[in-house]
Design an enzyme around this catalytic site. Structure first.
Site, short mmCIF file in Angstrom:
data_model
loop_
_atom_site.label_atom_id
_atom_site.label_comp_id
_atom_site.label_asym_id
_atom_site.label_seq_id
_atom_site.Cartn_x
_atom_site.Cartn_y
_atom_site.Cartn_z
N VAL A 1 0.84 -1.20 0.00
CA VAL A 1 0.00 0.00 0.00
C VAL A 1 0.87 1.25 0.00
O VAL A 1 1.02 1.93 -1.01
CB VAL A 1 -0.97 0.01 1.21
CG1 VAL A 1 -1.87 1.25 1.15
CG2 VAL A 1 -1.82 -1.25 1.24
N CYS A 2 1.46 1.56 1.15
CA CYS A 2 2.13 2.84 1.32
C CYS A 2 3.48 2.93 0.64
O CYS A 2 4.08 4.01 0.60
CB CYS A 2 2.26 3.15 2.82
SG CYS A 2 0.66 3.28 3.64
#
Length: 223
Positions: A123-124
């Site tokens: 995700v990040c």
């Protein structure tokens, strides 16, 4: 026919002056869910990576996500190396690239390459890496200073990044790529210290060499 030249160095190599490092969400709450690596390994790799960037004076962006309300404190190793909390960027966005302050800091550094590490890989880390590629940056991800919620999640994230042209590497590779020549004595001793502390069996080897040299010097007769 290809020809080897002595002086030019490949632009594919990282140097202390051609990139910016971004450390993304190395926080306790994010670490609880990591299932792709042991957290001991991720913490060690992240601390070694942070120390390397500080040693070589690489512009480093430390960013968190809702630190006080959700994700918890930064790893101690990151706090030790970059203790000025006023320089950290605390976001609400899962994608750091969507925070204007992050993009501003990247642009202020003015370097063509971007190295990322963080939690979670899928995700990040993936999201800003893909955005940076689209904006023309050469992007690298320090895979062992990242972690996903499962081995599958981490591996598919790295695969997706590679398909987009992002280059994976490890923190120790990063350390040695920036040093690249032991004759660079301004940093070589500190590189050895970082390797001994965080480099596993490589660090043991470095410790062996240093101790043998010390013993050899001690046992030589004075002239």
């Amino acid at each position: 026919m290809s020809t080897a030249h002595r002086a030019p160095v490949s632009d594919r190599l990282l140097t202390p002056t051609n990139h910016t490092l971004m450390l993304i969400d190395h926080e306790s709450q994010m670490g609880f869910a990591v299932g792709s690596h042991s957290m001991e390994m991720v913490i060690n790799a992240t601390h070694g990576l942070a120390r390397t960037a500080a040693l070589f004076e690489v512009p480093t962006i430390v960013t968190t996500v809702m630190e006080r309300h959700f994700s918890g404190p930064l790893f101690q190793g990151v706090r030790e190396v970059f203790p000025d909390a006023d320089t950290w960027i605390d976001r609400t966005t899962m994608n750091p690239w969507e925070d204007e302050r992050v993009r501003l800091r990247v642009n202020e550094a003015g370097r063509p390459k971007l190295v990322l590490a963080g939690l979670w890989t899928e995700v990040c880390v993936v999201l800003p890496a893909l955005c940076a590629v689209d904006e023309g940056f050469d992007v690298y991800v320090v895979a062992d200073a990242c972690g996903g919620v499962s081995t599958e999640a981490h591996e598919r994230a790295i695969q997706r990044l590679m398909l987009a042209g992002v280059a994976p590497l490890t923190w120790l590779q990063y350390l040695l790529e920036l040093q690249r020549d032991w004759a660079r004595t301004a940093t070589s001793s500190a590189v050895g210290d970082i390797a001994r502390t965080h480099g596993g069996t490589y660090g043991l080897g470095a410790e062996y060499i240093y101790r043998m040299l010390d013993w050899d010097r001690a046992e030589r007769p004075s002239s």
